[in-house]
Design a protein around this motif. Structure first.
Motif, PDB file in Angstrom:
ATOM      1  N   UNK A   1     -41.477 -14.372  15.057  1.00 42.35           N
ATOM      2  CA  UNK A   1     -40.745 -13.378  15.844  1.00 42.35           C
ATOM      3  C   UNK A   1     -39.670 -14.077  16.672  1.00 42.35           C
ATOM      4  N   UNK A   2     -38.446 -13.537  16.609  1.00 39.27           N
ATOM      5  CA  UNK A   2     -37.343 -14.097  17.370  1.00 39.27           C
ATOM      6  C   UNK A   2     -36.369 -14.893  16.511  1.00 39.27           C
ATOM      7  N   UNK A   3     -36.819 -15.322  15.330  1.00 44.20           N
ATOM      8  CA  UNK A   3     -35.936 -16.030  14.391  1.00 44.20           C
ATOM      9  C   UNK A   3     -35.140 -14.974  13.632  1.00 44.20           C
ATOM     10  N   UNK A   4     -33.859 -15.223  13.422  1.00 50.71           N
ATOM     11  CA  UNK A   4     -33.020 -14.264  12.716  1.00 50.71           C
ATOM     12  C   UNK A   4     -32.203 -14.967  11.641  1.00 50.71           C
ATOM     13  N   UNK A   5     -31.602 -14.187  10.794  1.00 53.72           N
ATOM     14  CA  UNK A   5     -30.728 -14.718   9.748  1.00 53.72           C
ATOM     15  C   UNK A   5     -29.313 -14.833  10.310  1.00 53.72           C
ATOM     16  N   UNK A   6     -28.613 -15.876   9.907  1.00 56.93           N
ATOM     17  CA  UNK A   6     -27.240 -16.104  10.359  1.00 56.93           C
ATOM     18  C   UNK A   6     -26.290 -15.898   9.189  1.00 56.93           C
ATOM     19  N   UNK A   7     -25.080 -15.496   9.529  1.00 59.64           N
ATOM     20  CA  UNK A   7     -24.076 -15.295   8.488  1.00 59.64           C
ATOM     21  C   UNK A   7     -23.619 -16.643   7.961  1.00 59.64           C
TER      22      UNK A   7
ATOM     23  N   UNK B   1     -32.505 -23.342  12.980  1.00 60.49           N
ATOM     24  CA  UNK B   1     -32.750 -21.897  13.028  1.00 60.49           C
ATOM     25  C   UNK B   1     -31.739 -21.191  13.928  1.00 60.49           C
ATOM     26  N   UNK B   2     -31.629 -19.899  13.722  1.00 61.86           N
ATOM     27  CA  UNK B   2     -30.857 -19.028  14.605  1.00 61.86           C
ATOM     28  C   UNK B   2     -31.854 -18.085  15.283  1.00 61.86           C
ATOM     29  N   UNK B   3     -31.595 -17.779  16.559  1.00 61.02           N
ATOM     30  CA  UNK B   3     -32.479 -16.904  17.319  1.00 61.02           C
ATOM     31  C   UNK B   3     -31.749 -15.638  17.733  1.00 61.02           C
ATOM     32  N   UNK B   4     -32.547 -14.575  17.925  1.00 58.26           N
ATOM     33  CA  UNK B   4     -31.996 -13.360  18.526  1.00 58.26           C
ATOM     34  C   UNK B   4     -31.576 -13.685  19.956  1.00 58.26           C
ATOM     35  N   UNK B   5     -30.529 -13.024  20.430  1.00 58.47           N
ATOM     36  CA  UNK B   5     -30.092 -13.207  21.813  1.00 58.47           C
ATOM     37  C   UNK B   5     -30.230 -11.879  22.525  1.00 58.47           C
ATOM     38  N   UNK B   6     -30.742 -11.825  23.705  1.00 55.60           N
ATOM     39  CA  UNK B   6     -31.356 -12.896  24.488  1.00 55.60           C
ATOM     40  C   UNK B   6     -32.764 -13.167  23.980  1.00 55.60           C
ATOM     41  N   UNK B   7     -33.191 -14.404  24.113  1.00 53.43           N
ATOM     42  CA  UNK B   7     -34.509 -14.782  23.612  1.00 53.43           C
ATOM     43  C   UNK B   7     -35.122 -15.860  24.497  1.00 53.43           C
ATOM     44  N   UNK B   8     -36.439 -15.853  24.641  1.00 46.00           N
ATOM     45  CA  UNK B   8     -37.121 -16.940  25.355  1.00 46.00           C
ATOM     46  C   UNK B   8     -37.216 -18.151  24.417  1.00 46.00           C
ATOM     47  N   UNK B   9     -36.222 -19.009  24.455  1.00 47.07           N
ATOM     48  CA  UNK B   9     -36.073 -20.083  23.481  1.00 47.07           C
ATOM     49  C   UNK B   9     -37.305 -20.993  23.428  1.00 47.07           C
ATOM     50  N   UNK B  10     -37.796 -21.443  24.574  1.00 46.92           N
ATOM     51  CA  UNK B  10     -38.949 -22.360  24.574  1.00 46.92           C
ATOM     52  C   UNK B  10     -40.176 -21.739  23.917  1.00 46.92           C
TER      53      UNK B  10
ATOM     54  N   UNK C   1     -33.580 -27.568  15.790  1.00 48.72           N
ATOM     55  CA  UNK C   1     -32.240 -27.337  16.317  1.00 48.72           C
ATOM     56  C   UNK C   1     -32.001 -25.838  16.293  1.00 48.72           C
ATOM     57  N   UNK C   2     -31.665 -25.281  17.462  1.00 51.73           N
ATOM     58  CA  UNK C   2     -31.278 -23.875  17.527  1.00 51.73           C
ATOM     59  C   UNK C   2     -29.760 -23.874  17.394  1.00 51.73           C
ATOM     60  N   UNK C   3     -29.269 -23.484  16.227  1.00 51.18           N
ATOM     61  CA  UNK C   3     -27.837 -23.583  15.941  1.00 51.18           C
ATOM     62  C   UNK C   3     -27.063 -22.327  16.312  1.00 51.18           C
ATOM     63  N   UNK C   4     -27.771 -21.232  16.603  1.00 50.37           N
ATOM     64  CA  UNK C   4     -27.070 -20.003  16.966  1.00 50.37           C
ATOM     65  C   UNK C   4     -27.987 -19.091  17.759  1.00 50.37           C
TER      66      UNK C   4
ATOM     67  N   UNK D   1     -26.713 -11.866  18.879  1.00 44.82           N
ATOM     68  CA  UNK D   1     -27.136 -10.558  19.392  1.00 44.82           C
ATOM     69  C   UNK D   1     -27.373  -9.595  18.234  1.00 44.82           C
ATOM     70  N   UNK D   2     -28.201  -8.591  18.489  1.00 40.99           N
ATOM     71  CA  UNK D   2     -28.348  -7.534  17.495  1.00 40.99           C
ATOM     72  C   UNK D   2     -27.054  -6.749  17.482  1.00 40.99           C
ATOM     73  N   UNK D   3     -26.479  -6.574  16.321  1.00 42.35           N
ATOM     74  CA  UNK D   3     -25.215  -5.844  16.199  1.00 42.35           C
ATOM     75  C   UNK D   3     -25.518  -4.504  15.547  1.00 42.35           C
ATOM     76  N   UNK D   4     -25.065  -3.450  16.209  1.00 43.88           N
ATOM     77  CA  UNK D   4     -25.281  -2.100  15.662  1.00 43.88           C
ATOM     78  C   UNK D   4     -24.417  -1.922  14.406  1.00 43.88           C
ATOM     79  N   UNK D   5     -24.922  -1.197  13.403  1.00 49.49           N
ATOM     80  CA  UNK D   5     -24.126  -0.977  12.206  1.00 49.49           C
ATOM     81  C   UNK D   5     -22.855  -0.200  12.535  1.00 49.49           C
ATOM     82  N   UNK D   6     -21.784  -0.486  11.809  1.00 49.02           N
ATOM     83  CA  UNK D   6     -20.497   0.172  12.059  1.00 49.02           C
ATOM     84  C   UNK D   6     -20.526   1.629  11.636  1.00 49.02           C
ATOM     85  N   UNK D   7     -21.294   1.945  10.623  1.00 46.67           N
ATOM     86  CA  UNK D   7     -21.372   3.310  10.106  1.00 46.67           C
ATOM     87  C   UNK D   7     -22.788   3.800  10.276  1.00 46.67           C
ATOM     88  N   UNK D   8     -22.912   5.020  10.784  1.00 43.34           N
ATOM     89  CA  UNK D   8     -24.251   5.601  10.953  1.00 43.34           C
ATOM     90  C   UNK D   8     -24.433   6.765  10.053  1.00 43.34           C
TER      91      UNK D   8
END
Length: 121
Positions: free
Chosen positions: A35-41, A71-80, A108-111, A114-121
């Motif tokens: 939990x907290x790890x995300x995919x990066x572009x 890894x990349x983490x969601x922002x904001x996140x409790x990194x430790x 290494x936390x490389x990124x 933030x959660x980005x809302x989809x452009x189209x709903x």
């Protein structure tokens, strides 16, 4: 009627070698489940090429492995906390599946993304 030969002792049956590429894939998959790890572009020369999860490098010798995770983490996140969970989960999964001992995990936390809302709903 001929019976198959009796199996010898376990020591006479051969060896099992698990390639570093398999350990790498296990570590990457386990890291992506935390939990907290995300995919990066993934971008090359400014072009978007999809996304990627955690990446890992494997080293070590004998039954000891050293892992380097990016890894990349969601922002904001409790990194430790997330990195602690990451180390615990990856260690447990690699040791459970391969029987190798994880000697060290560098993260290494490389990124922080933030959660980005989809452009189209």
């Amino acid at each position: 009627m001929t019976l198959p030969p009796e199996p010898g002792s376990p020591d006479d049956r051969g060896t099992l070698t698990i390639a570093p590429s398999v350990v790498r894939k296990i570590a990457q998959h386990a890291a992506d489940q935390v939990d907290g790890i995300t995919r990066a572009e993934r971008r090359i020369a400014g072009l978007g090429l999809g996304t990627h999860g955690a990446s890992a490098k494997v080293g070590g010798e004998g039954n000891d492995v050293d892992l380097v995770l990016d890894v990349a983490l969601h922002y904001p996140a409790p990194v430790r906390r997330i990195v602690g969970d990451l180390r615990a989960q990856v260690t447990e999964e690699v040791e459970r599946i391969t029987s190798y001992q994880v000697r060290d995990i560098s993260v290494t936390v490389s990124a922080l993304l933030p959660d980005i809302a989809p452009r189209v709903r």
